[in-house]
Write a protein that holds these residues in place. Structure first.
Motif, short mmCIF file in Angstrom:
data_model
loop_
_atom_site.label_atom_id
_atom_site.label_comp_id
_atom_site.label_asym_id
_atom_site.label_seq_id
_atom_site.Cartn_x
_atom_site.Cartn_y
_atom_site.Cartn_z
N LEU A 47 32.02 11.46 24.15
CA LEU A 47 31.20 12.99 24.90
C LEU A 47 31.96 12.67 26.41
O LEU A 47 32.43 13.48 27.46
CB LEU A 47 29.87 12.96 24.46
N ILE A 80 22.33 15.17 27.77
CA ILE A 80 23.83 16.10 26.52
C ILE A 80 22.07 15.12 26.08
O ILE A 80 22.83 13.20 26.00
CB ILE A 80 24.87 15.39 26.01
N VAL A 109 21.43 17.25 20.95
CA VAL A 109 22.30 17.86 19.93
C VAL A 109 21.51 16.72 18.53
O VAL A 109 21.43 15.66 18.32
CB VAL A 109 24.11 16.85 20.19
N SER A 113 21.03 19.13 11.83
CA SER A 113 21.58 20.33 12.42
C SER A 113 20.99 22.24 12.08
O SER A 113 21.55 22.76 11.30
CB SER A 113 23.07 20.80 12.82
N ILE A 130 22.76 21.45 20.18
CA ILE A 130 23.69 21.21 19.77
C ILE A 130 23.80 20.77 17.88
O ILE A 130 23.65 19.36 18.18
CB ILE A 130 25.06 21.18 20.36
N LYS A 132 25.60 18.39 15.36
CA LYS A 132 26.93 17.29 15.32
C LYS A 132 27.74 17.95 13.97
O LYS A 132 27.33 17.86 13.13
CB LYS A 132 26.60 15.97 15.03
N VAL A 134 29.61 17.53 17.88
CA VAL A 134 30.19 18.06 18.46
C VAL A 134 30.97 19.07 18.89
O VAL A 134 32.19 18.75 19.32
CB VAL A 134 29.45 17.43 20.21
N ARG A 138 31.85 24.40 22.40
CA ARG A 138 30.24 24.43 22.04
C ARG A 138 29.61 23.89 24.10
O ARG A 138 28.54 24.46 24.28
CB ARG A 138 29.54 24.65 20.94
N LEU A 139 30.02 22.76 24.07
CA LEU A 139 29.28 21.95 24.22
C LEU A 139 29.97 22.63 26.45
O LEU A 139 29.26 22.29 26.76
CB LEU A 139 30.51 20.30 24.59
#
Length: 151
Positions: A47, A80, A109, A113, A130, A132, A134, A138-139
């Motif tokens: 990330l 995040i 996150v 999900s 969102i 995982k 990720v 989308r991020l």
């Protein structure tokens, strides 16, 4: 260290014009600081790498406690947050971040999900959820959007 004399203004009544130099240095606008709260080091590193490449200033931490300490005296434009963290949960952290940073974009996150998790994050003040792993697209979309109707 010496300074180039050519860059000094001369008292002639006009402002000197600087020439554009191509010295392979690029000035990139920083888009904002993003708190990354992820207990898995490899996920956190991934990330951080994505955010850095996109021009954000990542602030990586591994727990909710570290997150609260990290933003104690700093501005945060987005976060995040992994919903399930060891110790204090990411869910509690999201509520606290929403109170302290009402204009920040909060993204929850989780590997779990489903629709109920998305609703839970919404109820805690998150702008988006969102699942995982990720996905970068989308991020990127999440960081550029704001779902103010959620909170």
């Amino acid at each position: 260290m010496s300074f180039p004399i050519d860059d000094l203004p001369i008292a002639t009544g006009h402002t000197p014009v600087r020439e554009q130099r191509d010295d392979d240095l690029k000035l990139e606008q920083v888009r904002g600081s993003v708190l990354v709260v992820e207990d898995d080091p490899s996920s956190r590193e991934l990330l951080v790498e994505m955010l850095s490449q996109w021009g954000y200033e990542p602030l990586p931490v591994g727990s909710a406690e570290e997150a609260e300490f990290a933003v104690r005296n700093k501005r945060m434009d987005a976060a995040i947050v992994d919903v399930f963290l060891p110790g204090r949960s990411g869910a509690i952290l999201m509520s606290r971040l929403r109170e302290r940073f009402p204009q920040a974009i909060l993204i929850g996150v989780s590997a779990m999900s489903d629709a109920s998790m998305a609703r839970k994050c919404k109820g805690l003040g998150a702008d988006l959820f969102i699942g995982k792993p990720v996905l970068p697209e989308r991020l990127a979309q999440a960081l550029q959007s704001k779902h103010e109707s959620w909170h």
